[in-house]
Design an enzyme around this catalytic site. Sequence first.
Site, short mmCIF file in Angstrom:
data_model
loop_
_atom_site.label_atom_id
_atom_site.label_comp_id
_atom_site.label_asym_id
_atom_site.label_seq_id
_atom_site.Cartn_x
_atom_site.Cartn_y
_atom_site.Cartn_z
N PRO A 237 0.78 -1.23 0.00
CA PRO A 237 0.00 0.00 0.00
C PRO A 237 0.81 1.29 0.00
O PRO A 237 0.88 1.97 1.00
CB PRO A 237 -0.84 -0.10 1.29
CG PRO A 237 -0.52 -1.44 1.88
CD PRO A 237 0.77 -1.87 1.29
N GLU A 238 1.39 1.67 -1.13
CA GLU A 238 1.71 3.09 -1.31
C GLU A 238 0.62 3.62 -2.22
O GLU A 238 -0.25 2.86 -2.67
CB GLU A 238 3.14 3.27 -1.85
CG GLU A 238 4.18 2.82 -0.81
CD GLU A 238 5.57 3.40 -0.98
OE1 GLU A 238 5.70 4.54 -1.47
OE2 GLU A 238 6.54 2.72 -0.60
N ARG B 152 11.40 4.51 11.06
CA ARG B 152 11.16 3.81 9.79
C ARG B 152 12.51 3.54 9.14
O ARG B 152 13.46 4.30 9.34
CB ARG B 152 10.28 4.64 8.85
CG ARG B 152 8.90 4.96 9.39
CD ARG B 152 8.06 3.72 9.62
NE ARG B 152 7.96 2.89 8.44
CZ ARG B 152 7.12 3.11 7.44
NH1 ARG B 152 6.27 4.12 7.49
NH2 ARG B 152 7.09 2.32 6.40
N ASN C 285 7.49 4.44 2.04
CA ASN C 285 8.92 4.28 2.29
C ASN C 285 9.74 4.12 1.01
O ASN C 285 10.86 4.62 0.92
CB ASN C 285 9.13 3.07 3.20
CG ASN C 285 10.44 3.18 3.99
OD1 ASN C 285 11.10 4.22 3.96
ND2 ASN C 285 10.79 2.12 4.68
N LYS D 58 -3.30 7.30 0.58
CA LYS D 58 -3.39 5.86 0.84
C LYS D 58 -4.77 5.44 1.30
O LYS D 58 -4.95 4.32 1.77
CB LYS D 58 -2.33 5.47 1.88
CG LYS D 58 -0.90 5.73 1.38
CD LYS D 58 0.12 5.57 2.49
CE LYS D 58 1.51 5.91 1.96
NZ LYS D 58 2.51 5.98 3.05
#
Length: 299
Positions: free
Chosen positions: A2-3, A289, A195, A52
């Site tokens: 999920p980006e 992250r 990310n 998102k």
Amino acid sequence: MPEGHSLHRLARQVQDVFGGQALRASSPQGRFADGAALLDGQVLERAWAHGKHFFADFSGGLTLNVHLGLYGAFSFGGDESFAAASSIGAPRRIGERELPSAVDDDGPSPSAAVPPPPAATVRLRLVSAHGWADLIGASTCRVLTPAEVLQVTAKLGPDPLNDDDPAPFLLRAGKTRRPIGVVLMDQAMVGGIGNIYRAESLFRAGVDPWRPAKDLGEEGLRALYEDNRRLLRAGVRLGRIVTTRQEHRPGVTAEQAWPEHANYVYQRQGQPCLVCGEDEIVAEDMASRRLYRCMVCQT
DNA sequence: GTTCGATGAAGAT
DNA sequence: TCTTCCTCGAACA
């Protein structure tokens, strides 16, 4: 996976196969039983995405809102007309890594308009006359009123995939000394970047992720926004994240589905940089992250 | 600023 | 059985 590109593909897919149709909604797992009851029997009018978040407007005036979180995924199945309606090849699954098997041909049998018994973890099942969709693992699955939809979207920054005006991003990012690597991940600043796009767009721009966002200047920030728009659009088209320029994928055509070098730095720590050739790609933590960058190319 | 859950499944051990 | 993952918000210091 999920980006933002995955959510826009998901919205497109749901619109293709369910748009304008009355759906049965249920929650085999049980935790969305009340919400499913609110939507059951209504017509799905429009599926869309912002950042998102996934939304689907139903004829009764309510909107389904899903956030896939880290593990959420939709899987689809149906008969031949259901598959034919899909503009993205009726993938078996959207929301996690879209592996080659996701578009292979182990698809539904021609008479597969009757959905199989749902897995125990299916939070939401949508069924039309020709196919179905199962949602598992989502961190958010709820039904919103129009006012609540506005509240949700008002908290999100502009989405490059929706051709939103980037001005709010430029204004706010241009004022903060928070690292640009943190700012790009902040969904209130800009929607849809996760990310991988964070790491890859900063590499492509040659920018140190730890630089204060305001130090990039309006032009630097605008260039970063535009490059993320390009990368996200490619992600929607390909169904996966490919961020390397063609000259860094030797012997590979521009749109080959599974190039060997799809990314510059993401999960390439310890490997030689595709641009400078040095073994200077590192992984470190930024705001809890994982962050990837090339110590030579990003200054 | 950090840490900690919480959604499932796949791959490693 | 354990670890990891393209997430986010709440609860902390």
